[in-house]
Design a protein around this motif. Structure first.
Motif, short mmCIF file in Angstrom:
data_model
loop_
_atom_site.label_atom_id
_atom_site.label_comp_id
_atom_site.label_asym_id
_atom_site.label_seq_id
_atom_site.Cartn_x
_atom_site.Cartn_y
_atom_site.Cartn_z
N SER A 48 -15.32 17.31 14.72
CA SER A 48 -15.01 16.98 13.69
C SER A 48 -14.92 15.16 13.41
O SER A 48 -14.24 14.35 12.25
CB SER A 48 -13.45 17.01 13.95
OG SER A 48 -12.87 16.43 15.06
N THR A 67 -12.93 12.67 11.13
CA THR A 67 -12.46 11.70 11.57
C THR A 67 -13.19 10.03 10.91
O THR A 67 -12.21 9.48 10.48
CB THR A 67 -12.87 11.39 12.77
OG1 THR A 67 -12.68 12.37 13.57
CG2 THR A 67 -12.11 10.57 13.39
N TYR A 68 -14.41 10.31 11.08
CA TYR A 68 -14.68 8.89 9.92
C TYR A 68 -14.24 8.71 8.89
O TYR A 68 -13.66 7.63 8.50
CB TYR A 68 -16.50 9.01 10.25
CG TYR A 68 -17.17 8.22 9.06
CD1 TYR A 68 -16.74 7.19 9.39
CD2 TYR A 68 -18.16 8.43 8.36
CE1 TYR A 68 -17.97 5.95 9.34
CE2 TYR A 68 -18.52 7.40 7.02
CZ TYR A 68 -18.86 6.20 7.73
OH TYR A 68 -19.36 5.03 6.39
N TRP A 71 -11.64 10.40 7.66
CA TRP A 71 -10.34 9.45 7.90
C TRP A 71 -9.73 8.33 7.48
O TRP A 71 -9.54 7.72 7.11
CB TRP A 71 -9.89 10.54 8.78
CG TRP A 71 -8.48 10.53 9.02
CD1 TRP A 71 -7.75 9.72 9.73
CD2 TRP A 71 -6.82 11.21 8.57
NE1 TRP A 71 -6.21 8.85 9.98
CE2 TRP A 71 -5.70 9.97 8.59
CE3 TRP A 71 -6.66 11.33 7.23
CZ2 TRP A 71 -4.59 10.52 8.87
CZ3 TRP A 71 -5.51 11.82 6.73
CH2 TRP A 71 -4.43 11.37 7.85
N ARG A 93 -11.02 10.66 3.57
CA ARG A 93 -10.72 11.96 3.68
C ARG A 93 -11.15 13.21 2.78
O ARG A 93 -11.63 13.78 2.43
CB ARG A 93 -10.09 11.98 4.63
CG ARG A 93 -10.07 13.43 5.58
CD ARG A 93 -8.93 14.05 5.96
NE ARG A 93 -8.78 15.08 7.03
CZ ARG A 93 -8.31 15.85 7.09
NH1 ARG A 93 -8.14 16.46 6.06
NH2 ARG A 93 -8.57 17.20 7.62
N SER A 126 -13.86 21.20 9.81
CA SER A 126 -14.27 20.80 11.21
C SER A 126 -14.55 21.76 11.92
O SER A 126 -13.52 23.20 10.88
CB SER A 126 -13.12 20.12 11.99
OG SER A 126 -12.13 20.81 12.28
N ALA A 160 -4.17 9.80 13.48
CA ALA A 160 -5.71 9.72 13.37
C ALA A 160 -5.22 8.98 14.96
O ALA A 160 -6.17 9.87 16.23
CB ALA A 160 -6.05 7.54 13.26
#
Ligand code: HEM
Length: 498
Positions: A52, A56-57, A59, A64, A82, A225
């Protein structure tokens, strides 16, 4: 001493053996499970089966929603984002995920929306019974019918906001409408929740409370996060996380203080307390909520009901001011209103309502993931088997940009709502859906109608300002859970010459 040393050595040996043997085994087991999962049939980029990290990057960049939309454009309406998460942008998928009768539970992501006192709110809870009880107790006062009784409060705050915006336009050549719309929506929800507004409009300045409000949308992103780091930040000095933690604690404190003030008001006038959205819950003769629950829910009203409405109004003002034809059409319709018009008159203005509906499509305030957990028995959605525990989600950002439903989806075009297709209406979900649909949607729409009407009646020639280098790039949407303009400002002037 030697005995102790040898015991310690033994423990270290055991731990070492565990990590040497068990860790690779666990990793292998996870890889095996991922390769076998029925989710491998769901379209998506190859890496989403394994990690994922990419999600996450995006986000962390506040992108996102845009990234997931890009995946939908490439892979279709169902996409694996993901290893354990699938995003649906189909009407059928959204109906199944956000149903009234068989709602899937919210995921643990919503724990970050618990109130400062740690209590679950109607918004954050994953417990169906807790939710049903809270929804039953809180619904009536905020229903469309009940809100007629508080229209005068909203109108008074609209009038003051427009006065202040006008003053700034005169004094500085342009007003930061985002700032004033945040003060407006906070004062409204404050007064309706606690019986007294926060008087942000009167003060008109950025104090600690205003700063905390301004940062809600960004802070929520960080809390989602890094939920564990936020908890740790209550014990350890971790600069960014401690700041976010402190801000959420202060929001809880404001709510507690305000509830205390309201309780004093009731005690002073027990037979005639100022009515709020919570008054009945303080009343011993009715079904009650515990004090921590009242505080928690009132805090969540401030979070859910301030930035959302304010950011919608900000994008609405900007989008209309950028387009002379849309602005002129809206201003002409607003001229037909009688003196002393009421919200009921605004409800019957077609173009005003189309402008609002289009704003909530293109600039939905909560456009990102609304994650839900598939029950242990698993289920099929849109022809794909979702094993128990899979996180399924929808995002209004994608539902509202489906080019097969909305022609030229990136264009702000209120007239598309003149005679909308069934698909357009079904895909429009800025307030979520099913059993967890926004509780404040009638209040939000009332505020949007009343503020928009007064703004464009007062400033029918308003233009986007270029003062201080303000430009379209400043309005780029940053999206965590909520959306906000990149530079957190929106400068508008009264007319061309200003
Ligand atoms: C334009 C403004 C608004 C937008 C776009 C909006 C959007 C949403 C969305 C998308 C949800 C569903 C969240 C989910 O499923 O995870 C939601 C829930 C909620 N909203 Fe709003 N909201 C707005 C204004 C308000 C206002 C003014 C209030 C005032 C009280 C409010 C209170 C709530 C509450 C309490 C919930 C939780 C409902 C439940 O779980 O049963 N919202 N909102």
């Amino acid at each position: 001493m030697p005995r102790r040393a040898s015991r310690t050595t033994l423990y270290i040996e055991i731990l070492h053996a565990f990590f040497r043997k068990a860790f690779p085994l666990t990793a292998l087991h996870t890889l095996f499970q991922r390769a076998q999962s029925p989710l491998t049939k769901v379209p998506g980029p190859w890496y989403s089966k394994w990690t994922s990290l990419v999600l996450t990057y995006h986000w962390l960049r506040g992108k996102r929603a845009q990234y997931v939309q890009h995946l939908h454009e490439e892979y279709g309406r169902v996409v694996r984002v993901s290893p354990g998460k699938v995003d649906f942008s189909s009407i059928s998928g959204a109906k199944r995920i956000h149903s009234f009768n068989r709602p899937f539970l919210k995921t643990s992501m919503y724990d970050v929306f618990r109130a400062g006192n740690g209590t679950n709110t109607m918004f954050s809870t994953q417990n169906l019974d807790y939710h049903a009880r809270h929804r039953r107790l809180l619904s009536a006062p905020i229903s469309e019918a009940s809100l007629k009784n508080v229209e005068h409060i909203v109108q008074a705050r609209v009038d003051l906001a427009i006065e202040k915006i006008g003053l700034d336009m005169k004094r500085y050549g342009a007003a930061d409408v985002m700032k004033w719309w945040i003060f407006f929506s906070t004062d409204v929800i404050g007064e309706l929740t606690f019986g007294d507004s926060f008087r942000m409009l009167e003060q008109g300045k950025i104090n600690q409370y205003a700063r905390d409000l301004h940062e809600i949308a960004g802070n929520v992103g960080i809390r989602i996060a890094f939920p564990r780091l936020i908890k740790l930040a209550s014990y350890l000095p971790l600069p960014l996380f401690s700041r976010v933690y402190a801000s959420s604690q202060r929001m809880g404190f404001y709510a507690e203080e305000s509830v205390l003030r309201y309780e004093r008001m009731i005690a002073a006038e027990p037979n005639n307390p100022k009515t709020t959205l919570f008054t009945k819950l303080f009343n011993a003769s009715e079904e009650k909520m515990s004090r921590p629950e009242i505080i928690a829910n009132s805090q969540s009203y401030i979070t859910a009901g301030s930035d959302t409405t304010a950011h919608s109004l900000t994008y609405l003002t900007w989008a209309v001011c950028r387009d002379d034809a849309i602005k002129a059409k809206l201003a002409r319709e607003l001229e037909t209103l009688p003196d002393g018009y009421r919200d009921e008159d605004l409800k019957s203005l077609p173009y005003l309502n189309q402008v609002i509906q289009e704003t909530l499509r293109l600039y939905a305030a909560a456009p990102a993931l609304l994650p839900r957990k598939i029950p242990p028995s698993g289920c099929e959605i849109d022809g794909y088997w979702m094993p128990g525990g899979t996180e399924v989600q929808t995002q209004a950002y994608s539902m509202h940009r489906d080019s097969q439903v909305y022609l030229e989806p990136e264009r702000f075009n209120p007239s598309r709502w003149e005679s909308p297709s069934k698909e357009m209406k079904d895909a429009w979900m800025p307030f979520g859906g099913g059993a967890r649909i926004c509780l404040g949607l009638h209040l939000a729409q009332m505020e949007l109608r009343m503020a928009t009407a007064k703004f464009f009646r007062s400033f029918p020639n308003a233009k986007v300002s270029t003062l201080d280098g303000f430009n379209d790039d400043d309005m780029e949407q940053v999206i965590f859970f909520l959306t906000f303009p990149k530079k957190k400002r929106c400068l508008i002037q009264a007319s061309e010459g200003c």
